[in-house]
Structures are given as C-alpha cells and as structure tokens.
Design an enzyme around this catalytic site. Sequence first.
Site, PDB file in Angstrom:
ATOM      1  CB  SER A 184      25.702  52.186 -85.325  1.00  0.00           C
ATOM      2  OG  SER A 184      25.446  53.410 -84.651  1.00  0.00           O
ATOM      3  CG  HIS A 198      23.631  59.000 -85.230  1.00  0.00           C
ATOM      4  ND1 HIS A 198      22.257  58.978 -85.206  1.00  0.00           N
ATOM      5  CD2 HIS A 198      24.023  57.755 -84.875  1.00  0.00           C
ATOM      6  CE1 HIS A 198      21.836  57.777 -84.831  1.00  0.00           C
ATOM      7  NE2 HIS A 198      22.886  57.018 -84.627  1.00  0.00           N
ATOM      8  CG  ASN A 200      21.506  52.505 -85.722  1.00  0.00           C
ATOM      9  OD1 ASN A 200      20.350  52.077 -85.793  1.00  0.00           O
ATOM     10  ND2 ASN A 200      22.474  51.858 -85.116  1.00  0.00           N
ATOM     11  NE  ARG A 202      17.325  50.194 -84.224  1.00  0.00           N
ATOM     12  CZ  ARG A 202      17.356  51.519 -84.341  1.00  0.00           C
ATOM     13  NH1 ARG A 202      18.369  52.112 -84.931  1.00  0.00           N
ATOM     14  NH2 ARG A 202      16.362  52.263 -83.876  1.00  0.00           N
ATOM     15  N   GLY A 354      26.348  47.261 -67.175  1.00  0.00           N
ATOM     16  CA  GLY A 354      27.733  46.830 -67.095  1.00  0.00           C
ATOM     17  C   GLY A 354      28.326  46.336 -68.382  1.00  0.00           C
ATOM     18  N   GLY A 355      27.936  46.939 -69.505  1.00  0.00           N
ATOM     19  CA  GLY A 355      28.453  46.492 -70.799  1.00  0.00           C
ATOM     20  C   GLY A 355      29.876  46.941 -71.062  1.00  0.00           C
ATOM     21  CB  ILE A 357      33.206  51.178 -70.928  1.00  0.00           C
ATOM     22  CG1 ILE A 357      32.741  52.612 -70.665  1.00  0.00           C
ATOM     23  CG2 ILE A 357      34.705  51.098 -71.139  1.00  0.00           C
ATOM     24  CD1 ILE A 357      31.349  52.730 -70.144  1.00  0.00           C
ATOM     25  CB  SER A 359      31.049  48.373 -77.457  1.00  0.00           C
ATOM     26  OG  SER A 359      32.049  47.458 -77.835  1.00  0.00           O
TER      27      SER A 359
END
Length: 396
Positions: A184, A198, A200, A202, A354-355, A357, A359
């Site tokens: 990405s 942009h 990405n 996957r 709550g990952g 931040i 990233s």
Amino acid sequence: MTHSIVLSPSSSSCFSLFTSPNSTTSSSSSSWPIRTDTFPISSSKSSRFPSISRPQRRLMVQSAVSIEKETPEAHRPDTFLRGESSSSSVRARFEKMIRDAQDTVCQAIEAADGGAQFKEDVWSRPGGGGGISRVLQDGAVWEKAGVNVSVVYGVMPPEAYRAAKAASADTKPGPVPFFAAGISSVLHPKNPFAPTLHFNYRYFETDAPQDTPGAPRQWWFGGGTDLTPAYIFEEDVKHFHTVQKSACDKFEPTFYPKFKKWCDDYFYIKHRGERRGLGGIFFDDLNDYDQEMLLSFATECANSVIPAYIPIIEKRKDTPFNDKHKAWQQLRRGRYVEFNLVYDRGTTFGLKTGGRIESILVSLPLTARWEYDHKPEEGSEEWKLLDACINPKEWI
C-alpha cells in the site's frame, strides 16, 4: 477486557495488525497484556491449518483475543513465510511481487525527488509474518511518501474476519486461520500542480475447518490505483487512465469500465457529495476468475504504477505556483483526510479498535486546510476540479 488480532485490508494503508478492546472498556491498548505463545504455524502444507477440536476451539476463542506485539528487526528477511515449502506457491509469488514493487516504486520516488531517501522499519510477528514500512518526508518533491508491505498469517477471531470481508453481523464464524499480504502506498507531492497517488494491492486466504459456519476455505484479491490532483490537466488524467485501462485490457475487457466505476463509487465523500479525486481502478473480494490469472493481473496493476504516475510528476513537479494554488491544494488535502478518517474501511476500523496510530495514519498528508464555507468561483480552475469530483467523467 479482551483483545483481538485484526487484519484490516485498507484501501489507504497496508494490512495492519490492530488490537481490539471489548466494547465495554475504553482502556488504552498500551496497557493491555501481551501473549506471544499462541497459534504456531505448522511447516507442512497439509498440516498448516489442522483440524480443530471443540475443546481446542474454545481455547482458541480465548487465545484469539490476545495479541502478539510487533517486533522490530534490524535486517530484512529474504521472506516472511516461515515453513513455506515452495517458492512457486501463490503466497510466495505474491510476496515476491509486492516486495519487488516496493523496491521499484521507492527507487522511482527517490530518483524523482533528487536527494531525499526513505526511512525503513522492518518488523516481524511471532505468530507468523512481518512487514516493511518505508516513509519519505520533507523532500524536494515529496511532502510525504509512504510505501508499505506486510505478510501476516495465523488465526483471526470472528470479528476480524467480518472486518476483512466487510461481512454482516449475521456472519458468525469461529476462529479463522488466515493468510494476508499486501502493498500500500500514498504519495503526496509538494507542488499543488502535481497530483497525489494512492495504490494498494492485496491477497487474502482463509482456511477454516469444514464445520465452521460462515468462513469457508477461500481466497480473494483486492486493490486499485487512483489519482487525486488539486488541478486538472486533462492530458495527465487521460494518460493515467489509459495506463490503467491497458493493464486491465490485457486480461479482461470488462475490467476497466467495471473497476473504474467501482473506484468512483468507493472514494465517495458522502457528506460532501463529491469524490476524493479523479479515480482510477478499484476492486475487492475478487475470486471469480482463475487464480493464476488474477495473480498476473495484480502484478500487472502494481507494475503499471510507475509508468502511470512518474511521467506526470516529472512534468509538474517544478511548475511555478503561488499561495492561492497552495491553499487550494491544502483544502483538497482536507477532503483526503475526511474520506480516510470517516469512510475508509481499514482506517476507521483501526481507529475504533485502538490500533498502532502511526501505521493507521501513514496515508495522511503532513498538512491540510479547512476553510468555513469555501466555494470556488464558478468557471475557475479550482471549480473545474470540484465539478469533476462531483460528476465523475469518462476520461478515455
């Protein structure tokens, strides 16, 4: 309190591991306990995802709500696939493709900048896989450029599977063995006449036990490349879309019109009634064609990024501009931020759970601007860009 391993296939950021708090708690993820001893991956293909007994499944439900902390690494490994028996597998070839693409794109970005270099972070995940993050900031040409890859595998809990598939709450799988890999990138140039890009791409697999409802053994591809300028140069937009169409037409003539519309529809800022930019191609959950064909298609799309974009940058990076042009670029960057924080699947999921931040927000520009009730003058160059974002055009 519970936690989960979540793999989020974002359109604006690479596959990321997030920690997910229970809905009844608001505790910071930094205070959560960490487990690093769950879900070892077998080295043999036939036993990579062994049958799971009912007691084991109950244990996995409990274990799947813990996370494994990313471990910084000093060196890049040749592969993140532990125990992969064949370099010819789809997994191995997709990893090689995205890592080659990362190297090629980063080299092209540094060459166009003429001096700045990417900072690289390599990380691994004890349960399986890892990633390489590269970010360039405050260069001569680039305000911010990020190009990230990740290859992760293990077992995900049901809520992660639903997030990855955008499945409804009615889908109730058990813990799901998974594999996911992706590249990405978001590239924000300084010059307001040079467009943001942009892209990405996957690949995702699940291999759930046969008696697990809602999560059968399956695979799919996703991704896309889209252009977000502040000013329209029709020759640039035509060039960009022509390269995308050429990549699609090598495999299936219906791909470009289908994926072009999908891109226009996906990057839509509903509360503004406008698109984030001037589109490109976008697809997701794609598995209704031959797997080898789709692997080749994703490779072709990734390889088309440089010829589609770098000629535009070389043409526009030194164009003279004034404060008015820069202010408009900053307003359009604000739209980019709005889409990513409000609508983008991967970004919003990461923020809600709550990952990590850094990233999650790597795709955002260094600077953006919001003016109250700003309306460009009708007929101006700024108005033409806004009109094209509200009313998508067929560029070729």
